[in-house]
Design a protein around this motif. Structure first.
Motif, PDB file in Angstrom:
ATOM      1  N   GLU A  94      24.703  -9.181  21.215  1.00 30.18           N
ATOM      2  CA  GLU A  94      23.561  -9.383  20.334  1.00 30.18           C
ATOM      3  C   GLU A  94      24.064  -9.344  18.898  1.00 30.18           C
ATOM      4  N   GLY A  95      24.032 -10.509  18.248  1.00 29.39           N
ATOM      5  CA  GLY A  95      24.621 -10.614  16.920  1.00 29.39           C
ATOM      6  C   GLY A  95      23.811  -9.896  15.856  1.00 29.39           C
ATOM      7  N   PHE A  96      24.512  -9.274  14.909  1.00 31.63           N
ATOM      8  CA  PHE A  96      23.840  -8.731  13.727  1.00 31.63           C
ATOM      9  C   PHE A  96      23.331  -9.899  12.886  1.00 31.63           C
ATOM     10  N   ARG A  97      22.229  -9.688  12.197  1.00 31.07           N
ATOM     11  CA  ARG A  97      21.596 -10.766  11.431  1.00 31.07           C
ATOM     12  C   ARG A  97      22.178 -10.902  10.031  1.00 31.07           C
ATOM     13  N   VAL A  98      23.428 -10.516   9.879  1.00 35.71           N
ATOM     14  CA  VAL A  98      24.117 -10.682   8.596  1.00 35.71           C
ATOM     15  C   VAL A  98      25.531 -11.200   8.852  1.00 35.71           C
ATOM     16  N   GLU A  99      26.066 -11.900   7.863  1.00 35.60           N
ATOM     17  CA  GLU A  99      27.462 -12.312   7.882  1.00 35.60           C
ATOM     18  C   GLU A  99      28.201 -11.500   6.828  1.00 35.60           C
ATOM     19  N   MET A 100      29.365 -11.015   7.191  1.00 37.52           N
ATOM     20  CA  MET A 100      30.156 -10.197   6.267  1.00 37.52           C
ATOM     21  C   MET A 100      31.168 -11.107   5.565  1.00 37.52           C
ATOM     22  N   ILE A 101      30.856 -11.448   4.323  1.00 42.53           N
ATOM     23  CA  ILE A 101      31.749 -12.296   3.526  1.00 42.53           C
ATOM     24  C   ILE A 101      32.584 -11.392   2.630  1.00 42.53           C
TER      25      ILE A 101
END
Length: 317
Positions: A94-101
């Motif tokens: 279940e993916g987190f709803r953020v991308e870590m840039i």
């Protein structure tokens, strides 16, 4: 001309559903596995361009597999197998709803914002007096929301936690993983005469455990500069020679397209498509450090279906 895979519509054993993303088609197998097909579609400014790029999917899939294997000791990841040059099979998380840039240099969209006068990016304070392509004192994390459609939006750590997108405990773990992965990716890039400028990571959870998911350190998710010439170009204010999808974005900008309403994607001639394909292969060879072996591009759908079904028939957890 080599064939490009721009559309898939498989029906694998145990398939529950399929998600067609901008570039990847993701098949859910029994709510346990994901079959991720890296197509040859190409997107820029959150728009899928009208023509596919031959071998792009193979390039991205094989680079990602190499880096996932090389970082598995840092953070658990979703990868189980690559049964086809364009396919990764892994754990369904279940993916987190953020991308870590994470960014080590002021360039790209961050530079465009800085040039307009912004001195805070995703809650991170930026130093005054910086120039384009200048290295930050230390890498900074500038997360975005994860949008199903349209544009991802910049967001701060504080907003992420306050909105309940990620718990404080999980977010701090994501930060630690992000810094560690970036350090490893930077060292691997340096060995190839490259600078890992910025990249993004996506994470998910399965059975309460955090996993690194999706691709990592590919030219679609990352920006690389050539180390040779970086200092001289920076001091002279010249553009950096880089390995990333930025050359496609720049071509679009030159042709007055940035994904804004009413703008038209410029014509992608066969010559241009082939030149982009050649650039992706060049990216692969520099990043991986060995010649790219083109897989047979005839009957791509049939090849992928055969290889994935053969894997699923023998897979046991």
């Amino acid at each position: 001309m080599s064939k490009a895979l721009v559309k898939t519509n498989f029906n694998f054993p145990g398939q529950k559903n399929v998600y067609h993303g901008k570039v990847r088609d993701v098949y859910n197998i029994n709510d346990d596995l994901l079959v991720m097909v890296a197509t040859d579609r190409i997107s820029a400014f959150d728009v899928v361009l009208p023509k596919g790029i031959p071998f792009k999917g193979q390039v991205l899939n094989q680079i990602a597999a190499q880096f996932l294997n090389a970082t598995a000791h840092i953070v658990p990841n979703w990868l189980i197998a690559t049964p086809d040059p364009m396919v990764t099979v892994g754990l369904l998380c279940e993916g987190f709803r953020v991308e870590m840039i994470i960014r080590a240099y002021l360039t790209g969209s961050a530079w465009r914002e800085y040039k307009k006068g912004a001195r805070t990016l995703c809650g991170v304070q930026l130093p005054e007096g910086m120039k384009e392509n200048q290295k930050f004192p230390t890498p900074i994390i500038t997360p975005t929301t994860k949008a199903d459609e349209g544009h991802d939006e910049n967001i701060s750590k504080e907003e992420i936690i306050a909105q309940g997108l990620v718990s404080k405990e999980d977010y701090e773990q994501l930060e630690k993983y992000t810094y560690a992965l970036f350090e490893r990716g930077s060292k691997m890039a340096k060995e190839k005469g490259l600078i890992l400028v910025d990249t993004k990571y996506e994470f998910g959870k399965k059975d309460g455990k955090i996993y690194l998911i999706d691709e990592i350190h590919t030219p679609d998710s990352s920006r690389y500069f050539y180390a040779e010439g970086y200092k001289e170009n920076f001091e002279k204010g010249l553009p950096q020679k880089q390995l990333s999808k930025e050359f496609v974005r720049q071509w679009l900008i030159e042709h007055n397209f940035m994904g804004e309403p009413g703008q038209q994607v410029p014509e992608m001639t066969e010559e241009y498509v082939n030149s982009v394909s050649e650039r992706y292969i060049e990216l692969y060879e520099h990043i991986v450090g060995k010649p790219f072996e083109k897989a047979n591009s005839e009957h791509l759908n049939e090849r992928i279906e055969k290889n994935v079904k053969a894997f699923l028939a023998t897979y046991q957890r």
